[in-house]
Scaffold this active site. Structure first.
Site, PDB file in Angstrom:
ATOM      1  N   THR A  12       0.817  -1.208   0.000  1.00 53.64           N
ATOM      2  CA  THR A  12       0.000   0.000   0.000  1.00 53.64           C
ATOM      3  C   THR A  12       0.849   1.256   0.000  1.00 53.64           C
ATOM      4  O   THR A  12       0.454   2.280  -0.570  1.00 53.64           O
ATOM      5  CB  THR A  12      -0.933  -0.001   1.225  1.00 53.64           C
ATOM      6  OG1 THR A  12      -1.809  -1.129   1.141  1.00 53.64           O
ATOM      7  CG2 THR A  12      -1.761   1.267   1.306  1.00 53.64           C
ATOM      8  N   THR A  93       1.313  -4.248   4.267  1.00 53.63           N
ATOM      9  CA  THR A  93       1.006  -4.529   5.676  1.00 53.63           C
ATOM     10  C   THR A  93       0.364  -5.896   5.902  1.00 53.63           C
ATOM     11  O   THR A  93       0.383  -6.408   7.012  1.00 53.63           O
ATOM     12  CB  THR A  93       0.076  -3.446   6.253  1.00 53.63           C
ATOM     13  OG1 THR A  93      -1.135  -3.392   5.483  1.00 53.63           O
ATOM     14  CG2 THR A  93       0.751  -2.086   6.232  1.00 53.63           C
TER      15      THR A  93
END
Length: 327
Positions: A12, A93
């Protein structure tokens, strides 16, 4: 000026959406490492940073080959450049905690290896990636970070690889270390970490990672579990197995019966729990069933440990000794 190595893997932090108000519908792993650095001009005054793109993927799509590339590159970098201050890895993540734990078990060097990601794509309003990256570099350059092993820096907090986990699907404070809390924090004043207590254990420091990895699935505990799942794993000859047990790592009667009835060679097996926090202790039937408690490791980290133990050719007693000795 100190030298630092930045290894980019996507995620991300390198993701992009169609507009700045979009936080969920985006593509991870779009921007390259150079673009990530360019978004944080303050880094130019901190260190001379060498950049390498190891991958550019959503971390849900990370492969064992990527792990092998990361480990080889970090080991080579530390061996070749004794003045290298540390390594920063930008990472998605979703599986960041697994990569951190893998590196903790494999990288034998006091210099910091710091993983960092973001919960908002790079195109978002108030994107958290640039500040996270700046703070990760601060930590990697800090002498106070030496000896702590692999670290994760998110939202100003510094976490150790063994306990850190992602606890939320949204929000910049999605990472925590249940049972212990973060090791320290980082802000505009500096890096706040206690001095490392001493040399740490690196059980697989000499292990070379192969191209072909063993099969180590995770079986999730629930009401009336489907026995075919466990039977299929055993019949397939998996090298290891992790149970995400209910409560404190409890297996159902059906799962226990399946293990009792199995006449083939039992794989190395760990019992973790699905609660999210709290240890799994030994049980009187563990030895008879071929099980070991995973201690404080969550299922995904128990799998990482089991993968390396299988690759190293460990026996059940060696794995038991390591888990028992771990805090």
């Amino acid at each position: 000026m100190k030298r630092l190595l930045l290894l980019a893997t996507g995620g991300t932090i390198a993701g992009c959406a169609d507009d700045s108000a979009t936080l969920n519908d985006y593509t991870a792993g779009v921007l390259g490492a150079d673009a990530l650095l360019a978004a944080v001009p303050q880094l130019q005054g901190l260190a001379t940073i060498s950049v390498e793109q190891v991958a550019n993927v959503d971390s849900a799509d990370l492969l064992f080959a990527h792990w092998r590339a990361l480990v080889d590159r970090i080991r080579d970098a530390f061996t070749a450049d004794l003045e290298l201050a540390g390594v920063v890895i930008t990472h998605g993540t979703n599986t960041l905690e697994e990569t951190a734990w893998l590196l903790q078990l494999l990288i034998d060097d006091p210099r910091p290896v710091v993983l960092v990601g973001a919960m908002r794509p790079a195109t978002a309003l108030s994107a958290d990636g640039p500040l996270n990256l700046l703070q990760a570099v601060q930590v990697a350059l800090s002498s106070d970070a030496r000896g702590h092993g692999v670290l994760v820096v998110m939202d100003g907090q510094i976490h150790g690889a063994q306990r850190v986990t992602k606890l939320a699907t949204q929000g910049v404070r999605a990472f925590a270390s249940p049972g212990s809390g973060p090791l320290g924090w980082v802000d505009d004043v500096g890096v706040h970490l206690p001095t490392a207590s001493g040399p740490r254990q690196v059980p697989f420091a000499g292990l070379d990672l192969p191209e072909q990895w063993p099969q180590v699935p995770i079986v999730y505990g629930c009401v009336d579990p489907e026995p075919l799942v466990l039977s299929a794993c055993l019949n397939a000859g998996v090298a290891g197995l992790v149970f995400t047990g209910t409560g404190a790592g409890q297996l159902s009667a059906a799962e226990r019966s399946a293990l009792e009835a199995w006449r083939g060679k039992r794989p190395l097996m760990l019992r973790a729990n699905r609660c999210g926090t709290g240890p799994v202790h030994s049980d009187s039937d563990d030895e008879r069933l071929g099980l070991l408690p995973a201690g404080s490791l969550n299922p995904q980290k128990a799998r990482v440990l089991l993968l390396l133990a299988v690759l190293a050719g460990w026996e059940r007693s060696q794995l038991d000794a390591l888990i028992t000795a771990s805090p």
